[in-house]
Design a protein around this motif. Structure first.
Motif, short mmCIF file in Angstrom:
data_model
loop_
_atom_site.label_atom_id
_atom_site.label_comp_id
_atom_site.label_asym_id
_atom_site.label_seq_id
_atom_site.Cartn_x
_atom_site.Cartn_y
_atom_site.Cartn_z
N THR A 60 3.37 34.50 -14.10
CA THR A 60 3.27 34.23 -15.54
C THR A 60 4.62 33.78 -16.10
O THR A 60 4.69 32.84 -16.90
CB THR A 60 2.80 35.50 -16.27
N LEU A 61 5.68 34.42 -15.68
CA LEU A 61 7.01 34.06 -16.15
C LEU A 61 7.37 32.63 -15.73
O LEU A 61 7.99 31.89 -16.50
CB LEU A 61 8.04 35.05 -15.59
N ALA A 62 6.97 32.25 -14.53
CA ALA A 62 7.24 30.90 -14.05
C ALA A 62 6.50 29.86 -14.90
O ALA A 62 7.06 28.81 -15.25
CB ALA A 62 6.85 30.77 -12.59
N VAL A 63 5.24 30.15 -15.25
CA VAL A 63 4.46 29.23 -16.07
C VAL A 63 5.12 29.05 -17.44
O VAL A 63 5.26 27.93 -17.95
CB VAL A 63 3.01 29.71 -16.23
N VAL A 64 5.53 30.15 -18.03
CA VAL A 64 6.17 30.08 -19.34
C VAL A 64 7.48 29.30 -19.25
O VAL A 64 7.79 28.46 -20.12
CB VAL A 64 6.44 31.49 -19.89
N ALA A 65 8.25 29.55 -18.20
CA ALA A 65 9.56 28.90 -18.06
C ALA A 65 9.43 27.39 -17.95
O ALA A 65 10.23 26.65 -18.55
CB ALA A 65 10.28 29.46 -16.84
N TYR A 66 8.43 26.92 -17.21
CA TYR A 66 8.32 25.49 -16.96
C TYR A 66 7.43 24.75 -17.97
O TYR A 66 7.51 23.54 -18.07
CB TYR A 66 7.80 25.24 -15.55
N ARG A 67 6.60 25.47 -18.70
CA ARG A 67 5.68 24.80 -19.64
C ARG A 67 5.93 25.18 -21.10
O ARG A 67 5.14 24.83 -21.96
CB ARG A 67 4.23 25.15 -19.27
N GLN A 68 6.97 25.92 -21.37
CA GLN A 68 7.22 26.40 -22.73
C GLN A 68 7.50 25.28 -23.73
O GLN A 68 8.02 24.23 -23.34
CB GLN A 68 8.38 27.39 -22.72
N PRO A 69 7.13 25.55 -25.00
CA PRO A 69 6.38 26.72 -25.49
C PRO A 69 4.92 26.61 -25.08
O PRO A 69 4.33 25.53 -25.12
CB PRO A 69 6.55 26.64 -27.00
N VAL A 70 4.33 27.73 -24.71
CA VAL A 70 2.98 27.73 -24.16
C VAL A 70 2.21 28.93 -24.69
O VAL A 70 2.78 29.99 -24.94
CB VAL A 70 3.04 27.76 -22.61
N SER A 71 0.91 28.76 -24.85
CA SER A 71 0.06 29.85 -25.35
C SER A 71 -0.46 30.69 -24.19
O SER A 71 -0.39 30.28 -23.02
CB SER A 71 -1.12 29.28 -26.13
N ARG A 72 -1.02 31.85 -24.51
CA ARG A 72 -1.59 32.70 -23.47
C ARG A 72 -2.76 32.01 -22.79
O ARG A 72 -2.96 32.14 -21.58
CB ARG A 72 -2.05 34.03 -24.08
N ALA A 73 -3.56 31.28 -23.58
CA ALA A 73 -4.71 30.58 -23.00
C ALA A 73 -4.25 29.54 -21.99
O ALA A 73 -4.88 29.37 -20.93
CB ALA A 73 -5.52 29.93 -24.11
#
Length: 239
Positions: A154-167
């Motif tokens: 989850t942290l990796a997804v946020v780091a590379y796609r931020q800002p990003v929603s939970r969905a």
């Protein structure tokens, strides 16, 4: 002129209980000279150029600036930017940057147990890498708190796609990530970053603490992710 008792010879003249300071050391009743502590004369006083100011250790000198930087950085709990330190100490930013780098090099050359590093856009003291195992043993008694695999993903997804929603995170991972996101927020690695204009969903991004823990100055230093992704990642995400 006085005569010594019982000799009839002339003795030295006396002006009182103490000899004239110009005449020399005082003599006791036995005639043996008695030492008198030297009294410094005005000529013996240190010249105005021999004090702390002559050595460069003035209140507004380089040494004072380094001490001030050390004092401030000793109490911070996150990296402090050079411009912030410049404002607090009322010094030019260039002078602050130079002093910080000189201090960092000085600590490294001396092999100190701590290090001054520039991380996440600021400066902060850190334990030197060679001493980290000892500090971990002292603080955690050998126990290390690790993120779960789900949290790392989850942290990796946020780091590379931020800002990003939970969905969006759930779409990439293929599983609900609400609980993991709350954990990352609680640990200070992820924070809210406003809302999506279209869906009004809360957006998330990584924090400066995240950069600090990874030893990065900015997100630009994150490694390239493309070599680790499947070719049809966009298709999988849309599904």
């Amino acid at each position: 002129m006085e005569r010594s008792e019982g000799t009839g010879q002339a003795g030295p003249a006396r002006t009182g209980d103490r000899d004239d300071p110009v005449a020399g050391p005082a003599a006791g009743s036995s005639g043996v000279p008695v030492d008198v502590p030297d009294v410094p004369s005005p000529a013996d006083a240190p010249a105005s150029g021999d004090g702390p100011e002559a050595s460069g250790e003035r209140p507004d000198g380089v040494q004072s600036l380094r001490a001030a930087l050390e004092a401030v950085l000793m109490v911070v709990d996150e990296p402090v930017a050079e411009i912030t330190l410049a404002q607090v100490l009322e010094r030019p930013t260039g002078e602050i940057a130079k002093a910080l780098r000189e201090l960092s090099a000085e600590y490294t050359a001396a092999g100190r147990g701590f290090d001054l590093r520039e991380v996440a856009g600021g400066w902060r003291f850190y334990t030197r890498a060679e001493c980290a195992p000892l500090v971990e043993r002292f603080v955690r008694d050998g126990q290390q708190a690790r993120l779960t695999q789900a949290a790392l993903e989850t942290l990796a997804v946020v780091a590379y796609r931020q800002p990003v929603s939970r969905a969006r995170v759930a779409a990439v991972r293929g599983v609900n990530s609400d609980g993991v996101m709350r954990t990352l927020v609680a640990r200070g690695l992820v924070e809210e970053a406003g809302t999506d204009p279209e869906s009004q969903a809360v957006l998330y991004r990584t924090t400066s603490y995240f950069l600090e823990k990874l030893g990065l100055k900015s997100l630009d230093e994150l490694p390239e992710l493309a070599p680790f992704l499947p070719d049809d990642v966009e298709t999988l995400e849309e599904k």
